[in-house]
Each structure stands twice: as structure tokens, then as C-alpha cells.
Scaffold this active site. Structure first.
Site, PDB file in Angstrom:
ATOM      1  N   ARG A  49       4.283  36.607   0.762  1.00  0.00           N
ATOM      2  CA  ARG A  49       3.994  38.022   0.471  1.00  0.00           C
ATOM      3  C   ARG A  49       5.051  38.660  -0.425  1.00  0.00           C
ATOM      4  O   ARG A  49       4.759  39.560  -1.181  1.00  0.00           O
ATOM      5  CB  ARG A  49       3.918  38.805   1.791  1.00  0.00           C
ATOM      6  CG  ARG A  49       2.642  38.523   2.559  1.00  0.00           C
ATOM      7  CD  ARG A  49       2.633  39.239   3.876  1.00  0.00           C
ATOM      8  NE  ARG A  49       3.836  38.916   4.638  1.00  0.00           N
ATOM      9  CZ  ARG A  49       4.110  39.392   5.841  1.00  0.00           C
ATOM     10  NH1 ARG A  49       3.279  40.222   6.419  1.00  0.00           N
ATOM     11  NH2 ARG A  49       5.202  39.049   6.477  1.00  0.00           N
ATOM     12  N   GLU A  77      22.329  21.421  21.870  1.00  0.00           N
ATOM     13  CA  GLU A  77      22.687  22.072  20.603  1.00  0.00           C
ATOM     14  C   GLU A  77      23.863  23.015  20.809  1.00  0.00           C
ATOM     15  O   GLU A  77      24.032  23.580  21.897  1.00  0.00           O
ATOM     16  CB  GLU A  77      21.506  22.902  20.090  1.00  0.00           C
ATOM     17  CG  GLU A  77      20.319  22.086  19.676  1.00  0.00           C
ATOM     18  CD  GLU A  77      19.271  22.967  19.035  1.00  0.00           C
ATOM     19  OE1 GLU A  77      19.115  22.897  17.811  1.00  0.00           O
ATOM     20  OE2 GLU A  77      18.632  23.744  19.757  1.00  0.00           O
ATOM     21  N   HIS A  93       9.433  17.704  20.836  1.00  0.00           N
ATOM     22  CA  HIS A  93      10.448  16.716  20.469  1.00  0.00           C
ATOM     23  C   HIS A  93      10.784  15.774  21.628  1.00  0.00           C
ATOM     24  O   HIS A  93      10.837  14.553  21.467  1.00  0.00           O
ATOM     25  CB  HIS A  93      11.752  17.388  20.028  1.00  0.00           C
ATOM     26  CG  HIS A  93      11.579  18.395  18.928  1.00  0.00           C
ATOM     27  ND1 HIS A  93      10.665  18.248  17.916  1.00  0.00           N
ATOM     28  CD2 HIS A  93      12.220  19.568  18.673  1.00  0.00           C
ATOM     29  CE1 HIS A  93      10.752  19.285  17.097  1.00  0.00           C
ATOM     30  NE2 HIS A  93      11.678  20.093  17.542  1.00  0.00           N
ATOM     31  N   LYS A 102      20.612  25.339  24.444  1.00  0.00           N
ATOM     32  CA  LYS A 102      21.304  25.947  23.298  1.00  0.00           C
ATOM     33  C   LYS A 102      22.658  26.461  23.765  1.00  0.00           C
ATOM     34  O   LYS A 102      22.874  26.668  24.955  1.00  0.00           O
ATOM     35  CB  LYS A 102      20.470  27.100  22.742  1.00  0.00           C
ATOM     36  CG  LYS A 102      19.170  26.605  22.083  1.00  0.00           C
ATOM     37  CD  LYS A 102      18.693  27.547  21.012  1.00  0.00           C
ATOM     38  CE  LYS A 102      17.401  27.088  20.370  1.00  0.00           C
ATOM     39  NZ  LYS A 102      17.561  26.073  19.345  1.00  0.00           N
ATOM     40  N   LYS A 105      26.304  19.202  19.656  1.00  0.00           N
ATOM     41  CA  LYS A 105      24.959  18.724  19.353  1.00  0.00           C
ATOM     42  C   LYS A 105      24.900  17.214  19.612  1.00  0.00           C
ATOM     43  O   LYS A 105      25.643  16.445  18.992  1.00  0.00           O
ATOM     44  CB  LYS A 105      24.643  19.013  17.889  1.00  0.00           C
ATOM     45  CG  LYS A 105      23.284  18.516  17.475  1.00  0.00           C
ATOM     46  CD  LYS A 105      22.668  19.389  16.413  1.00  0.00           C
ATOM     47  CE  LYS A 105      21.314  18.864  16.040  1.00  0.00           C
ATOM     48  NZ  LYS A 105      20.288  19.862  16.043  1.00  0.00           N
TER      49      LYS A 105
HETATM   50  C1  BG6 Z   1      13.199  23.072  16.192  1.00  0.00           C
HETATM   51  C2  BG6 Z   1      13.413  24.118  17.236  1.00  0.00           C
HETATM   52  O1  BG6 Z   1      11.926  22.498  16.337  1.00  0.00           O
HETATM   53  O2  BG6 Z   1      14.184  22.057  16.315  1.00  0.00           O
HETATM   54  C3  BG6 Z   1      14.822  24.703  17.138  1.00  0.00           C
HETATM   55  O3  BG6 Z   1      12.461  25.156  17.081  1.00  0.00           O
HETATM   56  C4  BG6 Z   1      15.868  23.602  17.142  1.00  0.00           C
HETATM   57  O4  BG6 Z   1      15.056  25.618  18.194  1.00  0.00           O
HETATM   58  C5  BG6 Z   1      15.518  22.511  16.117  1.00  0.00           C
HETATM   59  O5  BG6 Z   1      17.127  24.184  16.840  1.00  0.00           O
HETATM   60  C6  BG6 Z   1      16.448  21.319  16.230  1.00  0.00           C
HETATM   61  O6  BG6 Z   1      16.160  20.436  15.181  1.00  0.00           O
HETATM   62  P1  BG6 Z   1      17.278  19.485  14.577  1.00  0.00           P
HETATM   63  O7  BG6 Z   1      16.576  18.619  13.583  1.00  0.00           O
HETATM   64  O8  BG6 Z   1      18.311  20.391  13.950  1.00  0.00           O
HETATM   65  O9  BG6 Z   1      17.864  18.724  15.720  1.00  0.00           O
END
Ligand code: BG6
Length: 496
Positions: free
Chosen positions: A55, A227, A251, A341, A346
Site C-alpha cells: 500500500r 531465543e 517449527h 523468548k 539462541k
Molecule cells: C518465526 C516466529 O516464525 O520464527 C518468530 O514468528 C521467531 O517469533 C522466528 O523469532 C525464529 O526464526 P529463526 O529462523 O530466527 O530461528
């Protein structure tokens, strides 16, 4: 023997990608940079164009300048060649505004190129406007694809696919009004990660592991996706989703499936999807009482002060779910699935802990039992580790744990492609192996919905944890009650 896929065959696939939501985060940070990498590696079709649609008013120039700045790209020759393939069209797909400009541009490109061009519609837009946008594609007949030779269009949708079973079915019925299953590419970007694909190679390309990949040998499995970041600017999305829908439904269940599925008959989409479906549809259903005892939901301290978050929010930013599979191979083996989170760091890994059997002769030589582990480390420090017991050198006999490691960084001197590079290439090549089928999506919701229901009734209690920790104490308590311990990040491998 089946032929290995040749990525350079992409050259002969005239394609146009229409990226709806081109100014959003996903497009700017993932989709366009991945297209650029494919371009630099000579892996885009000879006849190729990207129509960036959103948009926001932009010219081609102002749009590509924004992309350039955001991704810190220096004004290179390859970048100039790449941006020449992008056309920006301001439009509103959800409101059906200006779609005629898009139709004209697609038709002109086909006329100029004098070939039938595959149209791919990438829905990098909010889930809340998926259905109206798909309807508008249909209403304007954009879904019909190249008119001259009937080349079928493709549509790409991103997780989450609905927010429960019912909405996932509704979305699917809208999609199937205009697209057949072989035209729909449902992305879970974890499946595009090199290390996730390597799980199949590791398991089925070696003779060593399959005989012990079952409940006779495996004590339990831990799947971690932790994360360091918080919800950042996605508070409004996250409030409706929480960790369970954002990470576990997709995931993490996908990682579970890839790590435990039976060997497919062939290394091709339908066989792989069928074996994954067989896992997800056999996740044991639990009663509300069992769910309350086998799950933990947590929230990081001060989450409620984040942008666009309800100050009284009960949304979980941490989830621990203990699952079982109702299959002969995995009967009785617990799978501890953990995500959160604002944790210390990570780590995405799958750790198989093996049972200790027949090691009695060493009972006096170790301080504590030393079970074997296989760690499939998805990210960071990508690799695979096997923890063994070894005799510590010296005149005394004592056993200590040692790690045998395969690390991508040291074994292959090649940078790992981003998940989106692989997925975009597969969309052009028409390979659906790394995408989800509707059945898999629905079976995943059948696992998640009952947990959501129990959690929405406030059981178990929301556990608050400190940012920078490894999650709430209640999660450690749950696994410790089972006589086990979380191994990640302690068992993080390839620390190079
Ligand atoms: C996304 C989630 O699908 O995957 C996020 O919506 C998350 O919340 C992310 O941070 C993590 O992906 P990656 O590839 O950075 O591990």
C-alpha cells in the site's frame, strides 16, 4: 536411480513473483535479500521479474533504495542488475484497489518475453487479511496464470495457517476455491534450514543410526528452540499467538516429525510428507488433566510493558510441552519440547538421550552414569555431536564424557544458504518436499487446540521468569520430576 536435483535448471523456468506486503519485515529482511543471493549465485531464471506490491506509495527507485539501506548493500554492479528486475506497484490486495495495474504489468511482461510465464503470488501479508486477499486474486482472475499455455499459477502462504483447526480449515477452503493443492506452497521456514534438511541425510544416509532410533534404545528426546530476543515490535501479532501457536504448532512439531519419521520410500515430496503426517497424526492425545501436568507456560518479566501488549496479558512467551508418540517405534518415549523468548541465548537443537544398558562393568569407574547423546544442532554452531564415555588417560581407570563432533564450519568451507533461498528456489522448480500439506497443518492444530483450551482456562498457572534466564523454574521441576534434566545449552556443540 533418481537424479539429484540440479538447481541450475531453474534458468529455464520463466517466472514472475508478485510479492504482496513488499514493504513488510519479512519481505525486506528475508525475501528480497534471498532473491538477491540467488541472483548473485546465478540461480534465478533467465526470464524473471519481481513485482513488489504494497500500500505504501513508492517509486521503483525509492523502494529499492530502502531495500539497499536496510540490508547495508553497497552500490554493486550485481545489485544494480538485480534491482532492474524489480517493479514496484502500489496497490491494496485486501481491498481490491489497483489490481488492474498488476494484471496489465503481468500481461505486458508475458508479451515482451514471448513465453508463458509462471506466476507466483507470495502472500507476505498479515494473516488477518489472507482470506479477502485470496478472494480478490480469484475475483480478478489473477489466479488463472499464464493464459496462452495454461501454465498454472502458484501461491505461497506463510505460517501461521489459521489460529486453530477451524480457522485453518476455513483458510484452506478459500485457497482451494482458486488453487489446487499442487499450486499451494505453505512455508515453515525451519524446513528450509540446511541443518534441518541434513537430519534426513544423517538418519537415512548412514547405516549406523536407524537400528537404534527407537524406544529400545532412546530414553527421551529434548527439542529446544530458545531465543534471546523478546517480542520486539510484534506485540499485536504475538498477543493473539503466544509461543504455543507461534513456535510449537509449526517449527517444533516439524522438527519432531523430521527427527522421528520413518524412512520415506523415495526422496520426493509425497513420500516425505506422508511419513511426516504419520508422526504428527500419532501424537498421543492427552486429557485436560494430563495436559495441566505435562505442560508449563511462562511469561518473561515485564512482557506486559512491551509495545502493543495488554498490560494484563496472560500470553505465554515460554512453552514446555511433554508429548508422546503413539507408534510402535516411539511408544513410551517422552519428547520435551521447549521454546521461549528473552532467554539467555539462541539455541535450536534436538537431543536424543540413549538408555544406559549393560555398562555395569564400569559402575565403579564413573562418578555418575554417562548416557550417550546425539545432538542435532540446528543453529547456531550448526553440526551434529555424539557424546560418548571414554577412559581418561592415566594409570587410574576412570570414565569421562567426550564429544565427537561434525561441524559445518570446519567440515565444509561453504557458507550455509539462508532458508528462504532454498524455499524460493524450490517454489520456482515446483518441488513441494519442504512445504506443508493441509493435512499436516490440520493434524498439528489437533495437537495444539486442546492444550490451548486448557491454558486458556488458566492451568497450569502462568510462570513468570527473569529475562536472560533459561525460563521458569517450573519447567526444570517438570523434567526433574521425571528423573531427567535439560541438556541444552550445556550440550551445545561446535563451540568454534
Ligand atoms: C518465526 C516466529 O516464525 O520464527 C518468530 O514468528 C521467531 O517469533 C522466528 O523469532 C525464529 O526464526 P529463526 O529462523 O530466527 O530461528
Amino acid at each position: 536411480m533418481a537424479k539429484a536435483k540440479d538447481p541450475t535448471s531453474v534458468k529455464n523456468n520463466p517466472t514472475v513473483f508478485v510479492v504482496f506486503g513488499a514493504t513488510g519485515d519479512l519481505s525486506m529482511k528475508k525475501i528480497f535479500p534471498s532473491f538477491y543471493k540467488l541472483h548473485k549465485n546465478g540461480l534465478l531464471p533467465q526470464v524473471f521479474k519481481i513485482i513488489a506490491a504494497a500500500r505504501t506509495p513508492h517509486t521503483n527507485d525509492s523502494f529499492t533504495k530502502t531495500l539497499e539501506q536496510l540490508n547495508g548493500i553497497e552500490n554493486k554492479k550485481s545489485w544494480q542488475e538485480f534491482v532492474a528486475k524489480i517493479q514496484y506497484i502500489p496497490l491494496d490486495i485486501a481491498e481490491n484497489k489497483n489490481l488492474t495495474d498488476l494484471s496489465t504489468s503481468l500481461e505486458n511482461f508475458e508479451k515482451e518475453s514471448k513465453v508463458c510465464i509462471k506466476r507466483v503470488f507470495y502472500m507476505a501479508i498479515s494473516q488477518t487479511i489472507y482470506e479477502s486477499s485470496i478472494e480478490n486474486l480469484g475475483k480478478t482472475k489473477l489466479n488463472l496464470g499464464c493464459q496462452t499455455h495454461g501454465e498454472k499459477a502458484r501461491i505461497v502462504v506463510e505460517k501461521p495457517f489459521g489460529h486453530d483447526l477451524k480457522s485453518a480449515k476455513e483458510l484452506s477452503s478459500t485457497l482451494s476455491k482458486y488453487f489446487d493443492e499442487d499450486q499451494i506452497y505453505r512455508i515453515d521456514h525451519y524446513l528450509g534450514k540446511e541443518t534441518v534438511q541434513n537430519i534426513l541425510a544423517f538418519r537415512f544416509g548412514n547405516e549406523l543410526f536407524e537400528p537404534i532410533w527407537n524406544n529400545h534404545f532412546v530414553d527421551h528426546v529434548q527439542i529446544n528452540l530458545t531465543e534471546h530476543i523478546g517480542v520486539e515490535k510484534r506485540g499485536d501479532y504475538y498477543e493473539k499467538s503466544g509461543a504455543l501457536r507461534d513456535m510449537v504448532q509449526n517449527h517444533l512439531l516439524q522438527l519432531l516429525a523430521v527427527a522421528t519419521m520413518d524412512m520415506p520410500e523415495k526422496f520426493e515430496a509425497q513420500s516425505i510428507l506422508a511419513k511426516k503426517l504419520a508422526i504428527i497424526s500419532h501424537i498421543k492425545r492427552q486429557t485436560a488433566d494430563e495436559i495441566a501436568k505435562s505442560t508449563i507456560r511462562g511469561q518473561y518479566k515485564n512482557y506486559t510493558k512491551e509495545e502493543k501488549v495488554n498490560p494484563k496479558s496472560q500470553t505465554e512467551t515460554f512453552a514446555l510441552v511433554r508429548l508422546y508418540l503413539d507408534t510402535i517405534r516411539w511408544q513410551g518415549v517422552p519428547f520435551y519440547i521447549r521454546t521461549g523468548k528473552k532467554l539467555t541465548g539462541k539455541v535450536t537443537s534436538i537431543i536424543f538421550q540413549f538408555k544406559e544398558k549393560g555398562h555395569k562393568i564400569f559402575e565403579d569407574f564413573w562418578e555418575q552414569p554417562l548416557p550417550n547423546h546425539v545432538t542435532l544442532q540446528i543453529q547456531p554452531n550448526e553440526g551434529i555431536g555424539i557424546r560418548l564415555a571414554a577412559k581418561k588417560p592415566g594409570l587410574a581407570t576412570s570414565l569421562e564424557p567426550v564429544d565427537m563432533e561434525f561441524c559445518y564450519k570446519t567440515s565444509f568451507d561453504i557458507p550455509l544458504p539462508d532458508a528462504y533461498e532454498r524455499l524460493l528456489l524450490d517454489i520456482i522448480l515446483g518441488d513441494q518436499s519442504l512445504f506443508l500439506s493441509q493435512e499436516i497443518v490440520e493434524e498439528s492444530w489437533k495437537v495444539i487446540d486442546p492444550i490451548r483450551e486448557v491454558w486458556d482456562a488458566a492451568t497450569p498457572k502462568l510462570a513468570i521468569y527473569e529475562p536472560g534466564s533459561w525460563g521458569p523454574k517450573e519447567a526444570d521441576d517438570l523434567i526433574e520430576k521425571d528423573g531427567r534434566k535439560f541438556l541444552a545449552p550445556l550440550l551445545t556443540i561446535c563451540k568454534i
